[in-house]
Design an enzyme around this catalytic site. Structure first.
Site, short mmCIF file in Angstrom:
data_model
loop_
_atom_site.label_atom_id
_atom_site.label_comp_id
_atom_site.label_asym_id
_atom_site.label_seq_id
_atom_site.Cartn_x
_atom_site.Cartn_y
_atom_site.Cartn_z
N ALA A 1 3.19 6.06 -2.58
CA ALA A 1 4.39 6.83 -2.89
C ALA A 1 4.59 6.97 -4.40
O ALA A 1 4.93 8.06 -4.89
CB ALA A 1 5.62 6.16 -2.26
N GLY B 1 0.81 -1.22 0.00
CA GLY B 1 0.00 0.00 0.00
C GLY B 1 0.84 1.26 0.00
O GLY B 1 0.54 2.23 -0.71
N CYS B 2 1.90 1.25 0.78
CA CYS B 2 2.77 2.43 0.88
C CYS B 2 3.53 2.66 -0.43
O CYS B 2 3.76 3.80 -0.83
CB CYS B 2 3.72 2.30 2.06
SG CYS B 2 2.82 2.23 3.63
N THR B 3 3.89 1.59 -1.10
CA THR B 3 4.55 1.71 -2.39
C THR B 3 3.57 2.28 -3.42
O THR B 3 3.93 3.19 -4.19
CB THR B 3 5.09 0.34 -2.85
OG1 THR B 3 6.06 -0.11 -1.89
CG2 THR B 3 5.73 0.43 -4.22
#
Length: 156
Positions: A51, A46-48
């Site tokens: 970002a 999710g963070c990838t």
């Protein structure tokens, strides 16, 4: 946990190191609009997604006068790897003691796949040129967040 920020609040100042150990101070960005987003952990799916979404929209955000700062509890070395692997073009700031997370109400209880846990609350705070909160967003979804943010900022 700190109360959530609301539009018009003064954004809490902070000084944090980025992926290269360079210190970034929010007060040094007065006169510019800043998108501060909090994410749970570098290199997670999710963070990838989030970002890379910011990366892919960076030119239009910058053209509209916005700077982007990503903040997580990860150490600078992990952030450096994440930045390199994903070709991220904005600073990733390290807040391992969670001081800034707590000042922005981006740390606390959240629902994670039906289980209540304590951790980073995926949040985005837009700060105006005078250092005031323009748009506070909490519990945002990683996928589609930047498109939604751009719409809310009138950039679509």
């Amino acid at each position: 946990m700190t109360d959530r920020l609301t539009a018009g609040d003064t954004a809490p100042d902070f000084t944090l190191p980025d992926q290269d150990g360079v210190q970034h101070r929010l007060a040094d960005l007065r006169g510019r609009k800043v998108i501060v987003y909090f994410y749970p952990a570098a290199s997670t799916p999710g963070c990838t997604t989030e970002a890379c979404d910011f990366r892919d929209n960076m030119s239009s955000l910058q053209a509209a006068g916005y700077e982007v700062l990503g903040i997580s509890k990860d150490e600078p070395a992990k952030l450096k790897t994440f930045q390199h692997e994903q070709a991220l073009t904005f600073p990733l700031l390290s807040d391992p003691d969670l001081t800034v997370h707590q000042a922005y109400a981006a740390w606390g209880e959240k629902n994670n796949y039906g289980k209540i846990v304590t951790g980073t609350i995926r949040s985005t705070i837009v700060v105006d040129e005078d250092g005031a909160v323009q748009l506070p967003l909490y519990n945002v979804k990683a996928t589609g967040h930047v498109a939604s943010l751009r719409k809310k900022l009138g950039l679509v």
